[in-house]
Write an enzyme that holds these catalytic residues in place. Structure first.
Site, PDB file in Angstrom:
ATOM      1  N   TYR A 109       6.117   7.701   9.852  1.00 56.07           N
ATOM      2  CA  TYR A 109       4.925   8.359   9.298  1.00 56.07           C
ATOM      3  C   TYR A 109       5.293   9.648   8.564  1.00 56.07           C
ATOM      4  O   TYR A 109       6.455  10.024   8.490  1.00 56.07           O
ATOM      5  CB  TYR A 109       3.925   8.640  10.433  1.00 56.07           C
ATOM      6  N   GLN A 130       4.455   7.240   1.800  1.00 56.07           N
ATOM      7  CA  GLN A 130       4.156   6.276   2.851  1.00 56.07           C
ATOM      8  C   GLN A 130       3.954   4.917   2.204  1.00 56.07           C
ATOM      9  O   GLN A 130       3.167   4.784   1.253  1.00 56.07           O
ATOM     10  CB  GLN A 130       2.865   6.693   3.572  1.00 56.07           C
ATOM     11  N   LEU A 138       0.809  -1.215   0.000  1.00 54.62           N
ATOM     12  CA  LEU A 138       0.000   0.000   0.000  1.00 54.62           C
ATOM     13  C   LEU A 138       0.841   1.262   0.000  1.00 54.62           C
ATOM     14  O   LEU A 138       1.825   1.360   0.712  1.00 54.62           O
ATOM     15  CB  LEU A 138      -0.898  -0.030   1.250  1.00 54.62           C
ATOM     16  N   LEU A 139       0.422   2.184  -0.814  1.00 55.87           N
ATOM     17  CA  LEU A 139       0.987   3.541  -0.814  1.00 55.87           C
ATOM     18  C   LEU A 139      -0.053   4.447  -0.185  1.00 55.87           C
ATOM     19  O   LEU A 139      -1.243   4.258  -0.413  1.00 55.87           O
ATOM     20  CB  LEU A 139       1.278   3.939  -2.252  1.00 55.87           C
ATOM     21  N   ASP A 163       0.229   8.676   1.814  1.00 49.73           N
ATOM     22  CA  ASP A 163       0.614  10.080   1.605  1.00 49.73           C
ATOM     23  C   ASP A 163       1.928  10.277   0.845  1.00 49.73           C
ATOM     24  O   ASP A 163       2.921   9.602   1.139  1.00 49.73           O
ATOM     25  CB  ASP A 163       0.838  10.794   2.945  1.00 49.73           C
ATOM     26  N   GLU A 202      -5.037  16.286   9.355  1.00 47.92           N
ATOM     27  CA  GLU A 202      -3.821  15.590   8.961  1.00 47.92           C
ATOM     28  C   GLU A 202      -3.090  16.380   7.874  1.00 47.92           C
ATOM     29  O   GLU A 202      -3.697  17.186   7.155  1.00 47.92           O
ATOM     30  CB  GLU A 202      -4.161  14.185   8.430  1.00 47.92           C
TER      31      GLU A 202
END
Ligand code: FRU
Length: 489
Positions: free
Chosen positions: A106, A63, A44-45, A47, A222
């Site tokens: 993160y 990410q 998974l990709l 941000d 965010e």
């Protein structure tokens, strides 16, 4: 050890090369793999992080959870480019392997200082009760691309008044001082942005909260990003917890901006207008910008959303980034245009024009899976006009202008495999005047549509059958003229 099947913090090194190779070959056999978007080699990709120009190249990190299409242990993955179009996969940039990032490296950002690239990121940790404790961490990249993590965190306690949701620093420089906006949740569970500052990027001072007029606007903000254009200050962020309101806030979480005066750093205050969504489509989150060497403000975002399942999950991967968009201001609003560098992808060209009179036209040469399409319309007395694409007898994705409501409407009810249908299959937005241009970038499983030269953009993942390739132009309830040009990609 087997590949994890759900949320887990299993590390890449715990998995055998054979299992990883199997995962990658499963990913590569997926017909929805993108051709001109940044996507993960597996897993998974989410941000985009640390977008910058350093040492003669563009660097863009993201990410990454390598082991499957869910939010497990996150790494920073590194890609680079010299032309903003062709991106080279470099590999892992930041590995979560210290006490301060044990449960994920993160999101964060990058800035050059003293010849090195400083990556300021969020260290995610969880204690034995799975309670989060975020840290702010630094890694340095040199001009040979070597990345070294600092052995200690630069902020290891969330300031009083905020919860453990305190993350995603975005850097910028004012004279000799560095500043960062950081996403936060107040202890009363409302979202906010805080401000940090530093002289050397190693010692950081918590300045306090940035005052805005959005005191009660969702439960968490965010990925904030602050920048200036001309005499304006712009704060982009991704608020979570907004309820749908008419055509607005239809996705699970939002991404948008407020625009106003330049930030008042002394008083930590931003005087601004209302929140405006950056994208009107279905899949867009955590946008991240940088100023390129020629002074352009470029934006990239995650073309996906948290907590939504995608049909590629069973093939072992999920998500991609958007194409790069250049930002400018017009009438107090951000205008987004695809960067002209993308034109280097143009191959075979097809052109068409005609009159539509309460009909749908299929045109010779207008088919495809990956292409750029510009269609200019001139309204006669049609009530609606637009384009159906990735279409077959049973499937189609539709973008149209509804002249009665004065709205652009995107419909993915029949786009193919269903995604996030709980959040609806149509997205709409008001537009001043008629639509005179739709500019589409269609990849194997996505579309980005720029309306009227970037006044609005609709981004969406779509998962049609590979055989759904028709492009059709239509007008209903009257006449409209159209002129279209398409380049295969
Ligand atoms: C946004 C986000 C960030 C966090 C990262 C973790 O999508 O939740 O707040 O840093 O993703 O991958």
């Amino acid at each position: 050890m087997e590949l994890p099947r759900g949320k887990s913090y299993i590390r890449l090194e715990q998995i055998s090369q054979e299992d990883i190779d199997n995962l990658i070959s499963r990913v590569n056999s997926c017909t929805w793999r993108q051709t001109f978007h940044i996507q993960p080699v597996s897993g998974l990709l989410n941000d985009p992080n640390g977008f910058c120009f350093y040492n003669g190249e563009y660097h863009l990190y993201y990410q990454w959870h390598p082991l499957g299409p869910f939010h497990g242990l996150k790494y920073w993955y590194h890609t680079k480019s010299t032309d903003l179009v062709n991106w080279q996969n470099v590999g892992i940039a930041i590995k979560p392997d210290e006490y301060f990032d044990s449960h994920g490296a993160y999101s964060g950002s990058a800035v050059e200082h003293d010849g090195k690239l400083y990556l300021l990121y969020t260290g995610n940790t969880r204690d034995e009760n799975l309670v989060r404790h975020p840290y702010l961490c630094i890694a340095l990249m040199d001009d040979e691309g070597n990345i070294i993590k600092s052995k200690k965190s630069v902020l290891d306690k969330v300031p009083d008044g905020y919860t453990e949701h305190f993350r995603d620093p975005k850097l910028w420089k004012v004279e000799d001082r560095y500043y960062a906006v950081i996403g936060a949740q107040r202890t009363d569970e409302t979202g906010a942005v805080c401000l940090l500052s530093s002289n050397d990027l190693l010692e950081w001072k918590f300045e306090g909260e940035l005052a805005t007029n959005l005191d009660n606007f969702g439960f968490m903000w965010e990925c904030p990003d602050y920048f200036e254009m001309g005499d304006k200050g712009i704060l982009i962020f991704s608020p979570q917890g907004l309820e749908p309101e008419g055509d607005l806030y239809q996705n699970i979480y939002q991404a948008g901006y407020v625009l106003g005066e330049k930030i008042d750093l002394e008083r930590r205050k931003l005087t601004h207008g209302g929140f405006i969504e950056l994208d009107r489509g279905f899949d867009f989150y955590a946008p991240h910008t940088m100023k390129d060497p020629s002074g352009r403000r470029l934006m990239v975002a995650w073309m996906g959303l948290p907590e939504i399942e995608y049909p590629t999950d069973i093939s072992g991967w999920a998500n991609c980034l958007t194409i790069l968009r250049e930002l400018s201001l017009r009438d107090g609003k951000i205008i987004q245009t695809p960067i002209p560098e993308l034109q280097s992808l143009r191959k075979a060209k097809a052109e068409a024009k005609g009159e539509l009179s309460d009909e749908t036209k299929v045109i010779e040469g207008f088919t495809g899976v990956t292409y750029e399409l510009i269609c200019e319309f001139e309204r006669g007395d049609a009530l609606e006009y637009g384009i159906e694409f990735r279409a077959s007898d049973t499937e189609k994705t539709v973008i149209k202008f509804d002249a009665v409501q004065g709205k652009v409407i995107m419909d993915r009810a029949l786009s193919g495999k269903v995604i996030g249908s709980k959040h609806g299959t149509e997205r709409k937005c008001k537009i001043a005047g008629d639509v005179y241009k739709f500019h589409l970038f269609v990849d194997s499983s996505s579309v980005e549509i720029f309306v009227n030269d970037g006044e609005e953009v609709f981004s969406a993942r779509i998962f049609p059958d590979i055989r759904s390739q028709e492009i059709r132009f239509f007008a209903t309830g009257g006449r409209a003229a159209f002129k279209a040009v398409k380049w295969d990609y």
